[in-house]
Design a protein around this motif. Structure first.
Motif, PDB file in Angstrom:
ATOM      1  N   LYS A   2      41.409  35.901  32.258  1.00 10.94           N
ATOM      2  CA  LYS A   2      40.021  35.432  32.199  1.00 10.94           C
ATOM      3  C   LYS A   2      39.697  34.518  33.364  1.00 10.94           C
ATOM      4  N   MET A   3      40.642  33.662  33.734  1.00  7.79           N
ATOM      5  CA  MET A   3      40.430  32.754  34.876  1.00  7.79           C
ATOM      6  C   MET A   3      40.209  33.554  36.161  1.00  7.79           C
ATOM      7  N   VAL A   4      41.043  34.574  36.379  1.00 10.17           N
ATOM      8  CA  VAL A   4      40.920  35.382  37.595  1.00 10.17           C
ATOM      9  C   VAL A   4      39.591  36.130  37.603  1.00 10.17           C
ATOM     10  N   THR A  37      36.848  35.340  36.102  1.00 11.94           N
ATOM     11  CA  THR A  37      35.751  34.391  36.286  1.00 11.94           C
ATOM     12  C   THR A  37      35.619  33.988  37.750  1.00 11.94           C
ATOM     13  N   ALA A  38      36.747  33.660  38.378  1.00  9.05           N
ATOM     14  CA  ALA A  38      36.721  33.219  39.774  1.00  9.05           C
ATOM     15  C   ALA A  38      36.305  34.355  40.712  1.00  9.05           C
ATOM     16  N   VAL A  39      36.925  35.517  40.542  1.00  8.41           N
ATOM     17  CA  VAL A  39      36.605  36.654  41.421  1.00  8.41           C
ATOM     18  C   VAL A  39      35.188  37.153  41.147  1.00  8.41           C
ATOM     19  N   ALA A  53      32.638  35.317  40.157  1.00  2.00           N
ATOM     20  CA  ALA A  53      31.702  34.368  40.785  1.00  2.00           C
ATOM     21  C   ALA A  53      31.608  34.621  42.286  1.00  2.00           C
ATOM     22  N   PHE A  54      32.754  34.897  42.909  1.00  3.32           N
ATOM     23  CA  PHE A  54      32.781  35.223  44.339  1.00  3.32           C
ATOM     24  C   PHE A  54      31.973  36.492  44.619  1.00  3.32           C
ATOM     25  N   PHE A  82      32.020  39.288  34.788  1.00  2.45           N
ATOM     26  CA  PHE A  82      32.959  38.287  34.294  1.00  2.45           C
ATOM     27  C   PHE A  82      33.754  38.760  33.073  1.00  2.45           C
ATOM     28  N   ILE A 124      48.479  37.433  41.082  1.00  2.20           N
ATOM     29  CA  ILE A 124      47.007  37.335  41.001  1.00  2.20           C
ATOM     30  C   ILE A 124      46.382  38.727  40.872  1.00  2.20           C
ATOM     31  N   GLY A 151      44.292  40.570  37.834  1.00  7.02           N
ATOM     32  CA  GLY A 151      43.003  41.196  38.110  1.00  7.02           C
ATOM     33  C   GLY A 151      42.962  42.681  37.820  1.00  7.02           C
TER      34      GLY A 151
END
Length: 282
Positions: free
Chosen positions: A20-22, A24-26, A28-29, A85, A109, A113
């Motif tokens: 979920k963190m990956v 969310t970050a990717v 957003a990018f 997301f 990572i 993903g």
């Protein structure tokens, strides 16, 4: 070749929190680059969103697209309205091992993903293709770049690699296949920007066009029979492919079948490319 860090790709790894963190970050990018820093126009977005979110239970989805930059994925999924997301909905993707899995950190990572490492030149029956097949068997969404490498020229779609076709044939439940063509990512991340290298960050104020087609249908029983009859007249250098069920297709029949499916996909992608070019002019 074994399965690189397969444990990190599992949904239950550490309760799903790292995945979920990956995402969310990717995500957003991707949203920032595609929707804020550049202008993205999408034709037929509803078809893709519907198939990602609410296709029939257990039915796998394969999306196929041209490949214009190293950032096509994830930027393709950053347009407005797409559930970027959502790690559960998110695609699996075949990713080049030599680029995305160069060290342990990258491998971890990219595995979080939902990337499956593919060895370029490793053939369509390499071990990671079995993993891709398992994801399809679970009814997942898989994205592939069947051209096999980045091309930033505004040129017709090249002859496709046969890996995607082999997955369509080998999946127990025939996947929905959705063609997508995009243009503009080659300007967001040009291969030769300065001193023959890519820019350190994506470029801004570019126009991105994404043209989503309609689901493709393959009459596989009929195509199998045609491939078997065609292959009887073929002569080729055998490389030892295994026979595959349900019809026990030998290597010659597989080649005919994969070639036929790949050409149908290439034709669909080229049609979308022409549609995209005409919309750009207008």
């Amino acid at each position: 070749m074994g399965r690189t860090m397969e444990w990190a790709a599992r949904a239950e790894h550490l309760g799903g929190f790292p995945r979920k963190m990956v995402f969310t970050a990717v995500g957003a990018f991707a949203k920032a680059v595609a929707s804020l820093l550049n202008s993205t126009y999408v034709h037929n977005a509803d078809t893709l969103i519907r198939l990602v979110r609410s296709r029939p239970p257990g039915v796998p989805l394969i999306t196929v697209s041209n490949h214009m930059s190293t950032l096509d994925d994830p930027l393709m999924w950053g347009f407005k309205g797409f559930p970027t997301f959502d790690a559960h909905c998110g695609r699996w993707v075949l990713a080049a091992e030599d680029i995305c899995f160069r060290n342990a950190l990258y491998s971890y990572i990219f595995r979080l993903g939902k990337c499956i490492p593919i060895t370029r030149g490793g053939g369509i029956y390499q071990e990671p293709m079995n993993e891709a097949l398992e994801r399809l068997n679970e009814g997942a969404w898989l994205h592939t770049f069947p051209e096999g490498k980045v091309s930033q020229e505004d040129a017709p779609i090249r002859r496709l690699k046969w890996g995607t076709a082999s997955l369509i044939v080998r999946a127990p439940l025939t996947p929905i296949v959705l063609p997508i063509v995009h243009h503009g990512f080659q300007e967001v991340m040009p291969e030769k920007y300065m001193f023959g290298r890519r820019p350190p960050l994506p470029l801004c104020n570019k126009r991105i066009n994404i043209v989503i087609g309609e689901p493709m249908e393959f009459d596989l029983p009929k195509m199998r029979q045609m491939a078997i009859s065609q292959s009887r007249n073929e002569s080729f250098h055998s490389i030892g492919w295994p026979s595959i069920s349900p019809d026990g297709l030998d290597e010659a029949a597989q080649r005919c079948l994969y070639s036929s499916i790949s050409e149908q996909i290439r034709t669909a992608l080229e049609r979308l490319r022409s549609l995209g070019k005409s919309s750009l002019k207008s």
